[in-house]
Design a protein around this motif. Structure first.
Motif, PDB file in Angstrom:
ATOM      1  N   UNK A  63       0.830  -1.212   0.000  1.00  0.00           N
ATOM      2  CA  UNK A  63       0.000   0.000   0.000  1.00  0.00           C
ATOM      3  C   UNK A  63       0.861   1.258   0.000  1.00  0.00           C
ATOM      4  N   UNK A  64       1.976   1.209  -0.711  1.00  0.00           N
ATOM      5  CA  UNK A  64       2.906   2.343  -0.640  1.00  0.00           C
ATOM      6  C   UNK A  64       2.339   3.605  -1.294  1.00  0.00           C
ATOM      7  N   UNK A  65       2.605   4.735  -0.684  1.00  0.00           N
ATOM      8  CA  UNK A  65       2.083   6.040  -1.124  1.00  0.00           C
ATOM      9  C   UNK A  65       2.521   6.447  -2.534  1.00  0.00           C
ATOM     10  N   UNK A  66       3.575   5.843  -3.055  1.00  0.00           N
ATOM     11  CA  UNK A  66       4.015   6.188  -4.417  1.00  0.00           C
ATOM     12  C   UNK A  66       3.204   5.448  -5.484  1.00  0.00           C
ATOM     13  N   UNK A  67       2.327   4.530  -5.059  1.00  0.00           N
ATOM     14  CA  UNK A  67       1.538   3.753  -6.024  1.00  0.00           C
ATOM     15  C   UNK A  67       0.268   4.525  -6.391  1.00  0.00           C
ATOM     16  N   UNK A  68      -0.128   4.395  -7.668  1.00  0.00           N
ATOM     17  CA  UNK A  68      -1.288   5.139  -8.177  1.00  0.00           C
ATOM     18  C   UNK A  68      -2.536   5.005  -7.305  1.00  0.00           C
ATOM     19  N   UNK A  69      -2.837   3.775  -6.878  1.00  0.00           N
ATOM     20  CA  UNK A  69      -4.047   3.556  -6.071  1.00  0.00           C
ATOM     21  C   UNK A  69      -3.993   4.264  -4.720  1.00  0.00           C
ATOM     22  N   UNK A  70      -2.828   4.712  -4.321  1.00  0.00           N
ATOM     23  CA  UNK A  70      -2.669   5.355  -3.009  1.00  0.00           C
ATOM     24  C   UNK A  70      -2.214   6.800  -3.161  1.00  0.00           C
ATOM     25  N   UNK A  71      -2.468   7.384  -4.338  1.00  0.00           N
ATOM     26  CA  UNK A  71      -2.203   8.806  -4.542  1.00  0.00           C
ATOM     27  C   UNK A  71      -0.884   9.134  -5.198  1.00  0.00           C
ATOM     28  N   UNK A  72      -0.112   8.112  -5.533  1.00  0.00           N
ATOM     29  CA  UNK A  72       1.197   8.358  -6.141  1.00  0.00           C
ATOM     30  C   UNK A  72       1.148   8.364  -7.655  1.00  0.00           C
ATOM     31  N   UNK A  73       2.299   8.311  -8.274  1.00  0.00           N
ATOM     32  CA  UNK A  73       2.369   8.398  -9.745  1.00  0.00           C
ATOM     33  C   UNK A  73       2.826   7.099 -10.399  1.00  0.00           C
ATOM     34  N   UNK A  74       3.181   6.089  -9.601  1.00  0.00           N
ATOM     35  CA  UNK A  74       3.788   4.885 -10.172  1.00  0.00           C
ATOM     36  C   UNK A  74       2.862   3.677 -10.083  1.00  0.00           C
ATOM     37  N   UNK A  75       2.989   2.770 -11.045  1.00  0.00           N
ATOM     38  CA  UNK A  75       2.329   1.476 -10.870  1.00  0.00           C
ATOM     39  C   UNK A  75       2.990   0.759  -9.680  1.00  0.00           C
ATOM     40  N   UNK A  76       2.262  -0.178  -9.073  1.00  0.00           N
ATOM     41  CA  UNK A  76       2.893  -0.916  -7.966  1.00  0.00           C
ATOM     42  C   UNK A  76       4.191  -1.573  -8.453  1.00  0.00           C
ATOM     43  N   UNK A  77       5.249  -1.448  -7.661  1.00  0.00           N
ATOM     44  CA  UNK A  77       6.547  -2.010  -8.047  1.00  0.00           C
ATOM     45  C   UNK A  77       7.359  -2.320  -6.800  1.00  0.00           C
ATOM     46  N   UNK A  78       8.299  -3.223  -6.964  1.00  0.00           N
ATOM     47  CA  UNK A  78       9.249  -3.559  -5.893  1.00  0.00           C
ATOM     48  C   UNK A  78       8.565  -3.795  -4.548  1.00  0.00           C
ATOM     49  N   UNK A  79       7.518  -4.607  -4.578  1.00  0.00           N
ATOM     50  CA  UNK A  79       6.814  -4.938  -3.341  1.00  0.00           C
ATOM     51  C   UNK A  79       7.645  -5.972  -2.569  1.00  0.00           C
ATOM     52  N   UNK A  80       7.799  -5.698  -1.280  1.00  0.00           N
ATOM     53  CA  UNK A  80       8.616  -6.538  -0.394  1.00  0.00           C
ATOM     54  C   UNK A  80       8.350  -8.024  -0.634  1.00  0.00           C
ATOM     55  N   UNK A  81       9.403  -8.784  -0.775  1.00  0.00           N
ATOM     56  CA  UNK A  81       9.366 -10.257  -0.926  1.00  0.00           C
ATOM     57  C   UNK A  81       8.878 -10.720  -2.308  1.00  0.00           C
TER      58      UNK A  81
END
Ligand code: VGL
Ligand code: ZN
Length: 188
Positions: A63-81
């Motif tokens: 749920x990182x803030x840099x991801x689009x669904x959470x208000x950021x500009x990036x697609x989800x990436x480099x998710x832990x594990x």
């Protein structure tokens, strides 16, 4: 090569060379894969002198803030594990490489390897005063890491052949290189 020689108190710092930033990753950096053979050469050179190698990794919660669904500009990436967060098998990181995870706070973006990590104090403790830096992406995490390193008083040599940028806006990488130079980075 060039006039710069690798010497005591130098270290290699590899920024975010992770599957998601490579071809077929979630946030591919154009030509990102090209940094791998270049960095492998530097890993060999630095290892031959028994100098330390650091590798930063983007290590985001889902749920990182840099991801689009959470208000950021990036697609989800480099998710832990996840596979996308792993270093590619083709990057010849030695077992002794020191891994620095960043961007772990869901509410904070962290482009710089120094932000929210113990990288700075660790380098100081290890008496490192100059960093050879390469990796991804020129206009985000490489730039932020290089500028923070300079601000902390480290000398920085950016490995030109071992960086690539996202260039969301055309010219971003060129501007990033100018900014790094303006802040005192050398380029090799
Ligand atoms: C990066 C975009 C988002 C990078 C990380 O490593 O440059 N870019 N997260
Ligand atoms: Zn990220």
């Amino acid at each position: 090569m060039s006039h710069l020689a690798i010497k005591d108190h130098d270290a290699l710092l590899i920024v975010d060379v992770q599957n998601d930033f490579l071809d077929s990753g979630a946030l591919p950096v154009p030509e990102g894969n090209k940094v791998i053979p270049e960095l492998n050469q530097w890993i060999e050179r630095v290892s031959a002198k028994d100098l330390p190698i650091f590798a930063t990794r983007d290590w985001h919660p889902p749920n990182h803030t840099s991801f689009k669904d959470y208000g950021g500009i990036w697609p989800p990436h480099c998710i832990q594990e996840s596979h996308g967060a792993e270093f590619p098998n083709t990057l010849a990181l030695p077992k002794s490489a020191i891994i620095i995870s960043k961007g772990t706070d869901p509410n904070k973006d962290a482009y710089s390897g120094f932000e929210g990590t113990d990288l700075g104090p660790l380098l100081t403790k290890m008496s490192i005063n100059r960093l050879y830096i390469g990796g991804l992406a020129t206009d985000y995490c490489v730039k932020a890491t290089v500028i923070d390193a300079l601000k902390l008083g480290f000398e920085v040599v950016v490995i030109r052949s071992a960086i690539r940028g996202v260039d969301v806006n055309p010219g971003d990488s060129k501007k990033a290189i100018e900014e790094m130079e303006k802040n005192g980075a050398e380029f090799i």
